[in-house]
Design a protein around this motif. Structure first.
Motif, PDB file in Angstrom:
ATOM      1  N   LEU A  17      54.440  46.682  44.566  1.00 59.10           N
ATOM      2  CA  LEU A  17      55.467  46.980  45.265  1.00 59.10           C
ATOM      3  C   LEU A  17      54.988  47.873  46.590  1.00 59.10           C
ATOM      4  O   LEU A  17      54.522  48.756  46.691  1.00 59.10           O
ATOM      5  CB  LEU A  17      56.468  47.857  44.631  1.00 59.10           C
ATOM      6  CG  LEU A  17      57.907  48.398  45.252  1.00 59.10           C
ATOM      7  CD1 LEU A  17      58.548  47.372  45.645  1.00 59.10           C
ATOM      8  CD2 LEU A  17      58.506  49.388  44.509  1.00 59.10           C
ATOM      9  N   GLY A  18      55.691  47.336  47.800  1.00 54.95           N
ATOM     10  CA  GLY A  18      55.447  48.098  48.925  1.00 54.95           C
ATOM     11  C   GLY A  18      56.739  48.806  49.312  1.00 54.95           C
ATOM     12  O   GLY A  18      57.955  48.470  49.077  1.00 54.95           O
ATOM     13  N   ILE A  19      56.614  50.068  50.007  1.00 56.58           N
ATOM     14  CA  ILE A  19      57.755  50.765  50.755  1.00 56.58           C
ATOM     15  C   ILE A  19      57.423  51.103  52.067  1.00 56.58           C
ATOM     16  O   ILE A  19      56.121  51.509  52.432  1.00 56.58           O
ATOM     17  CB  ILE A  19      57.784  52.147  49.977  1.00 56.58           C
ATOM     18  CG1 ILE A  19      58.183  51.988  48.431  1.00 56.58           C
ATOM     19  CG2 ILE A  19      58.977  52.907  50.565  1.00 56.58           C
ATOM     20  CD1 ILE A  19      58.264  53.420  47.685  1.00 56.58           C
ATOM     21  N   ALA A  20      58.303  50.324  52.902  1.00 57.08           N
ATOM     22  CA  ALA A  20      57.924  50.267  54.511  1.00 57.08           C
ATOM     23  C   ALA A  20      59.002  51.229  55.025  1.00 57.08           C
ATOM     24  O   ALA A  20      60.121  51.364  54.387  1.00 57.08           O
ATOM     25  CB  ALA A  20      58.204  48.652  54.789  1.00 57.08           C
ATOM     26  N   ILE A  76      49.843  52.919  39.610  1.00 58.64           N
ATOM     27  CA  ILE A  76      48.998  53.853  40.651  1.00 58.64           C
ATOM     28  C   ILE A  76      49.929  53.951  42.006  1.00 58.64           C
ATOM     29  O   ILE A  76      50.350  52.710  42.299  1.00 58.64           O
ATOM     30  CB  ILE A  76      47.659  53.122  40.982  1.00 58.64           C
ATOM     31  CG1 ILE A  76      46.853  53.140  39.699  1.00 58.64           C
ATOM     32  CG2 ILE A  76      46.743  54.031  41.718  1.00 58.64           C
ATOM     33  CD1 ILE A  76      45.572  52.451  39.977  1.00 58.64           C
ATOM     34  N   PHE A  77      50.245  54.805  42.304  1.00 62.81           N
ATOM     35  CA  PHE A  77      50.739  54.996  43.743  1.00 62.81           C
ATOM     36  C   PHE A  77      49.591  55.111  44.781  1.00 62.81           C
ATOM     37  O   PHE A  77      48.864  55.943  44.576  1.00 62.81           O
ATOM     38  CB  PHE A  77      51.695  56.288  43.905  1.00 62.81           C
ATOM     39  CG  PHE A  77      52.750  56.320  42.870  1.00 62.81           C
ATOM     40  CD1 PHE A  77      53.301  55.362  42.206  1.00 62.81           C
ATOM     41  CD2 PHE A  77      53.450  57.497  42.695  1.00 62.81           C
ATOM     42  CE1 PHE A  77      54.233  55.205  41.575  1.00 62.81           C
ATOM     43  CE2 PHE A  77      54.550  57.772  41.837  1.00 62.81           C
ATOM     44  CZ  PHE A  77      54.967  56.564  41.275  1.00 62.81           C
ATOM     45  N   PHE A  78      49.595  54.430  45.779  1.00 67.22           N
ATOM     46  CA  PHE A  78      48.708  54.538  46.921  1.00 67.22           C
ATOM     47  C   PHE A  78      49.732  54.797  48.253  1.00 67.22           C
ATOM     48  O   PHE A  78      50.471  54.227  48.694  1.00 67.22           O
ATOM     49  CB  PHE A  78      48.256  52.957  47.426  1.00 67.22           C
ATOM     50  CG  PHE A  78      47.294  52.324  45.914  1.00 67.22           C
ATOM     51  CD1 PHE A  78      45.698  52.609  46.183  1.00 67.22           C
ATOM     52  CD2 PHE A  78      47.852  51.768  44.905  1.00 67.22           C
ATOM     53  CE1 PHE A  78      45.000  52.074  45.151  1.00 67.22           C
ATOM     54  CE2 PHE A  78      46.729  51.436  43.954  1.00 67.22           C
ATOM     55  CZ  PHE A  78      45.469  51.455  44.068  1.00 67.22           C
ATOM     56  N   ASP A  79      49.128  56.027  48.632  1.00 67.00           N
ATOM     57  CA  ASP A  79      49.809  56.532  49.921  1.00 67.00           C
ATOM     58  C   ASP A  79      48.929  56.364  51.190  1.00 67.00           C
ATOM     59  O   ASP A  79      47.819  57.192  51.235  1.00 67.00           O
ATOM     60  CB  ASP A  79      50.383  58.052  49.705  1.00 67.00           C
ATOM     61  CG  ASP A  79      51.034  58.380  50.914  1.00 67.00           C
ATOM     62  OD1 ASP A  79      51.263  57.601  51.812  1.00 67.00           O
ATOM     63  OD2 ASP A  79      51.627  59.645  50.821  1.00 67.00           O
ATOM     64  N   GLU A  80      48.865  55.309  51.740  1.00 70.49           N
ATOM     65  CA  GLU A  80      48.290  55.282  53.212  1.00 70.49           C
ATOM     66  C   GLU A  80      46.747  54.724  52.476  1.00 70.49           C
ATOM     67  O   GLU A  80      45.901  55.431  52.809  1.00 70.49           O
ATOM     68  CB  GLU A  80      48.209  55.987  54.046  1.00 70.49           C
ATOM     69  CG  GLU A  80      49.514  56.364  54.803  1.00 70.49           C
ATOM     70  CD  GLU A  80      50.017  55.493  55.585  1.00 70.49           C
ATOM     71  OE1 GLU A  80      49.146  54.486  55.938  1.00 70.49           O
ATOM     72  OE2 GLU A  80      51.115  55.692  56.012  1.00 70.49           O
ATOM     73  N   PRO A  81      46.755  53.558  51.632  1.00 71.52           N
ATOM     74  CA  PRO A  81      45.333  53.382  51.074  1.00 71.52           C
ATOM     75  C   PRO A  81      44.200  53.125  52.284  1.00 71.52           C
ATOM     76  O   PRO A  81      43.121  53.245  51.764  1.00 71.52           O
ATOM     77  CB  PRO A  81      45.525  52.410  50.198  1.00 71.52           C
ATOM     78  CG  PRO A  81      46.945  51.437  50.555  1.00 71.52           C
ATOM     79  CD  PRO A  81      47.513  52.761  51.360  1.00 71.52           C
ATOM     80  N   SER A  83      51.170  48.449  40.948  1.00 67.83           N
ATOM     81  CA  SER A  83      50.710  49.502  42.203  1.00 67.83           C
ATOM     82  C   SER A  83      52.199  49.572  43.040  1.00 67.83           C
ATOM     83  O   SER A  83      52.834  48.915  43.064  1.00 67.83           O
ATOM     84  CB  SER A  83      49.791  48.755  43.008  1.00 67.83           C
ATOM     85  OG  SER A  83      48.499  48.692  42.306  1.00 67.83           O
ATOM     86  N   VAL A  84      52.161  50.751  43.594  1.00 66.58           N
ATOM     87  CA  VAL A  84      53.490  51.043  44.563  1.00 66.58           C
ATOM     88  C   VAL A  84      52.476  51.438  45.588  1.00 66.58           C
ATOM     89  O   VAL A  84      51.868  52.456  45.751  1.00 66.58           O
ATOM     90  CB  VAL A  84      54.407  52.248  43.949  1.00 66.58           C
ATOM     91  CG1 VAL A  84      55.417  52.218  45.129  1.00 66.58           C
ATOM     92  CG2 VAL A  84      54.905  51.657  42.818  1.00 66.58           C
ATOM     93  N   VAL A  85      52.654  50.829  46.953  1.00 61.96           N
ATOM     94  CA  VAL A  85      52.145  51.192  48.163  1.00 61.96           C
ATOM     95  C   VAL A  85      52.851  51.509  49.253  1.00 61.96           C
ATOM     96  O   VAL A  85      53.985  50.768  49.454  1.00 61.96           O
ATOM     97  CB  VAL A  85      51.166  49.864  48.621  1.00 61.96           C
ATOM     98  CG1 VAL A  85      50.067  50.316  49.790  1.00 61.96           C
ATOM     99  CG2 VAL A  85      50.418  49.362  47.399  1.00 61.96           C
TER     100      VAL A  85
END
Lengths: 498, 326
Positions: free
Chosen positions: A281-284, A416-421, A447-449
């Motif tokens: 999932l992406g959060i834009a 897993i949360f990826f903040d600005e991977p 994953s949540v990105v």
């Protein structure tokens, strides 16, 4: 009339060309806007004008004369003033002291002439039509007023060129309007005004022309406000093709994370969503949309005011990173250097610090188990290193990022949360991180990105949620996501911001 | 390259080299330095500091500081002396009264440790100021309990901790050796110790990696005070007297020894091996200066140079490491 001209400016950093033979001229009486996506070179060009960075090649002329400065101080003397994105004011002293810092007027006896300091500051502020008491401590002013003080400080040098780097990013709409009125005023004062913005809507309100950069090259200059939005976006992104994500990604119907009416006042409001097992999932959203704050609150890194978080059907009361780790949730932090790594410790520590309590029997710690866990991740993630006992800061950014991914994989997570991977890592490492995220999805790890690079989200994610000013405004999924182009997504993230 | 190797060698072994040089010089003046008795003497002289240094090492590794433990030493003597007297007036015999008082001292130490940990970890208050405050608190409490007068209400067997010997070895030396061993194991071989290094290396990164950092900060502050109680017991046993004013001056000696041993002030570095070396080096210097009849004040000057020198060594190392980074 004042003018500043760049002739064949090239700036080379190790491994990248930030500016590639850019020639352009700006003159007073107009407001010039720089636009371009992240990494297009707009900030670099501004820094070169400001003397904060040295150009590799080319010439800069101010009113026809070549200028060469080695430090920002000289630049002020030459007549170029720059207001950077991060405010440079000292919060604990007065407005007047900030304006004249380093050059406070003195009396004959070498003591500071405070009457003159305040009178001069008052004059500078008045000239800009600002009603701010010069004795006010800067900390006590709202951010917008601090921004004005910063501009007043720049103007106190009587510059021929005034540069503003994203001056509205911290301002509300009405505060931005006040700033624009001020810029309109300055426009009449024979000052060259250059202005970088990522809020595209602003350009049509304030700019007289719009300079578009992409990948370090000057793409073109469009007159404002008559140029259509589509032309600007087309020039910003070019024919950027988004890489295709693998076809085989899928997810089950099992909900692993459920967020309900989560609110942190001033950051995000009433956020509800679910994520399924194996989803990417992406959060834009633009800067300041609350995306990072949202992830941090769910992970328990920051507190939230109301709402609930459920992990695998279990409600989590007052989440903390420790509780979330135990429930199988991990989070890769945005700010790797300061809160991601222990730079002075070795790679073993950095790869296993999430699971020290699981390495060994009872109270005893097993170094050999830690090394085993490290080697496993080094191999799985293709981390390039000489020795796992080397210090963490001996690794490149991309490899450090992989070490942190490895640290979290060691914790055996479900989410897993990826903040600005991809922040601060090279293109190749970025692709490897994407591949890791897809592989995890195949193994059923969700994953949540969050990323400010929208094309990354389009490539990476199987569903995208758009956030604006702390609220969810749109969900993009399925066929709509397949057909979405980068400039469409950009418009969705930008539109209606008031 | 050759220079590089030499400087690395020097940095690693410099403390041992200084030790040998001082030892050799003192032996030339007075051969008594090399006797077994003298070595036991050196160990005995650092036993109180040694017990404290274990706690201080752990505190510094965790990235914190504690300046309050010195006054726990005096408070311990007061609690045991006056507590023993109080329980005897209730009709208890001296031995159980003394043992209960020792337990009370540990309980008080626990509370003080929790107070320090609470303000430092929960409210992020500067550890230096919080612990200076609790230091005043404990000195004040000790003075109030004792009315400012020293006490010598200890049962006769209480000499065990500070005066009694097995053969030529004082029990206090055995106690400090046990402390060294236990803290070596904690810091190097347990999950707890390993976590302390992570927290000290980067507290926020540790928290965000799922470590319950507050729990560990509370723990190190409590352990520090427990060490101070043991040091207080040894000191009041050596003197067979307890006073709120004892122990205050030891604080910076101990911190100095730990720092000379290579423990950084910013957390995540240092170990028991270094601490023991630092302690013994300071013990040898003190002993040598006594043997050659130098004044106590000479020791202060020597200590000053050593502290600056050892911090300079670690700082130079860090500066170089950062330089190669960029």
């Amino acid at each position: 009339m004042n003018s500043i001209v760049a002739e064949h400016i090239t700036k080379i950093y190790p491994g990248t060309i930030a500016l590639d033979d850019v020639s352009i001229s700006f003159e007073s009486g107009k407001i010039h806007a720089f636009v371009g996506k992240n990494g297009s070179g707009k900030s670099t060009l501004m820094k070169i004008f400001a003397g904060a960075e040295q150009r590799s090649e080319g010439i800069i002329r101010l009113n026809g004369n070549e200028v060469n400065f080695k430090s920002p101080k000289e630049e002020f003397e030459v007549g170029i003033a720059t207001v950077f994105q991060e405010l440079s004011l000292v919060p604990s002293i007065s407005v007047a002291e900030n304006i004249f810092i380093g050059r406070l007027p003195v009396k004959a006896n070498k003591l500071i002439d405070w009457d003159k300091v305040y009178a001069d500051a008052k004059e500078v502020l008045n000239n800009l039509g600002l009603d701010i008491d010069p004795k006010t401590i800067v900390r006590d002013l709202p951010i917008s007023q601090q921004q004005m003080v910063e501009i007043a400080k720049a103007m106190s040098f009587h510059p021929q060129v005034l540069q503003l780097d994203e001056p509205t990013s911290a301002l509300s709409q009405s505060e931005a309007e006040t700033l624009f009125a001020l810029l309109q005023e300055l426009k009449k004062q024979d000052v060259v005004i250059i202005f970088v913005s990522h809020r595209l809507d602003e350009l049509w309100k304030i700019a007289d022309d719009c300079v578009i950069l992409r990948d370090g090259k000057l793409i073109g200059v469009l007159p404002m406000p008559e140029s259509p939005r589509e032309s600007v976006l087309q020039m910003m992104f070019g024919n950027l093709t988004v890489e295709k994500r693998p076809e085989d990604l899928s997810h089950t119907d099992e909900t692993v994370l459920k967020v309900d009416h989560l609110t942190r006042p001033g950051k995000f409001q009433d956020i509800s969503f679910e994520v399924k097992k194996g989803e990417v999932l992406g959060i834009a959203g633009m800067m300041g949309s609350g995306r990072t704050e949202l992830l941090r609150a769910i992970f328990g890194a920051d507190k939230f005011k109301s709402g609930t978080v459920e992990v695998k059907g279990q409600k989590v009361n007052n989440p903390t990173p420790n509780k979330m780790r135990n429930l199988g949730v991990s989070m890769l932090q945005e700010d790797r250097k300061t809160v991601g790594i222990i730079a002075r410790d070795d790679i073993v520590m950095n790869t296993t610090m999430s699971i020290i309590d699981r390495l060994g029997n009872g109270i005893f710690y097993s170094q050999s188990k830690a090394e085993e866990a490290t080697n496993k991740q080094v191999k799985a993630l293709g981390i390039k290193l000489a020795d796992i006992h080397n210090k963490m800061n001996s690794l490149s950014g991309g490899n450090q990022q992989k070490v942190i991914v490895g640290r979290w994989l060691n914790a055996d997570p479900d989410i897993i949360f990826f903040d600005e991977p991809s922040r601060g890592i090279d293109v190749q490492s970025k692709q490897q991180i994407f591949k890791i995220i897809w592989d995890l999805s195949r193994q059923g790890i969700t994953s949540v990105v969050v990323s400010s690079e929208l094309e990354e989200l389009l490539e990476l994610c199987t569903r995208i949620i758009v956030m604006q000013q702390g609220k969810f405004t749109r969900e993009i999924t399925g066929k709509e996501l397949e057909e979405m182009t980068i400039d469409q997504l950009y418009m969705i993230c930008m539109e209606g911001i008031e | 390259m050759k220079n590089e190797k030499l400087s690395l060698f020097l940095r690693k072994y410099i403390l041992y080299i200084i030790m040998i040089v001082i030892g050799a010089a003192t032996t030339c003046v007075n051969a008594r330095f090399l006797s077994i008795n003298n070595f036991v003497n050196i160990l005995r002289s650092v036993s109180i500091q040694g017990v404290l240094a274990c706690g201080v090492t752990m505190i510094l590794v965790s990235g914190n500081i504690d300046l309050s433990f010195g006054s726990m030493i005096g408070l311990t003597g007061v609690i045991i002396g006056y507590g023993g007297k109080f329980f005897q007036t209730l009709g208890m015999s001296p031995t159980p009264a003394c043992i209960i008082s020792i337990l009370i001292a540990f309980a008080v130490a626990t509370v003080i440790g929790l107070i320090n940990g609470y303000f430092v970890s929960k409210w992020k208050m500067p550890a230096m100021m919080v612990t200076v405050a609790t230091q005043f608190l404990m000195t004040g409490l000790g003075g109030i309990i004792s009315g400012g007068y020293p006490t010598n209400e200890f049962p006769s067997w209480f000499t065990f901790f500070g005066k009694d010997r097995i053969g030529i070895i004082p029990y206090s030396v055995l106690i400090v050796l046990v402390f060294f061993a236990v803290f070596y194991v904690i810091l190097n071989k347990t999950k707890f110790g390993r976590t302390i290094y992570a927290v000290g290396g980067n507290a926020e990164a540790s928290r965000l990696s799922g470590i319950d950092t507050k729990k560990y900060i509370f723990s190190v502050y409590v352990i520090m005070q427990w060490c101070a109680v043991v040091a207080g017991i040894i000191m009041s046993s050596q003197l067979m007297q307890g006073s709120h004013s004892y122990g205050g001056s030891v604080t910076f000696n101990v911190i100095a020894a730990v720092i000379i041993g290579g423990c950084g002030m910013s957390g995540g570095t240092g170990n028991m091996k270094g601490t023991i070396t630092g302690l013994i080096l300071l013990g040898i210097i003190q002993n040598s200066l006594t043997i050659i009849n130098a004044s106590e004040y000479t020791q202060y000057v020597v200590r000053a140079f050593l502290i600056i020198f050892s911090i300079w060594l670690t700082t130079v190392q860090e500066l170089r490491a950062n330089a190669t980074d960029k």
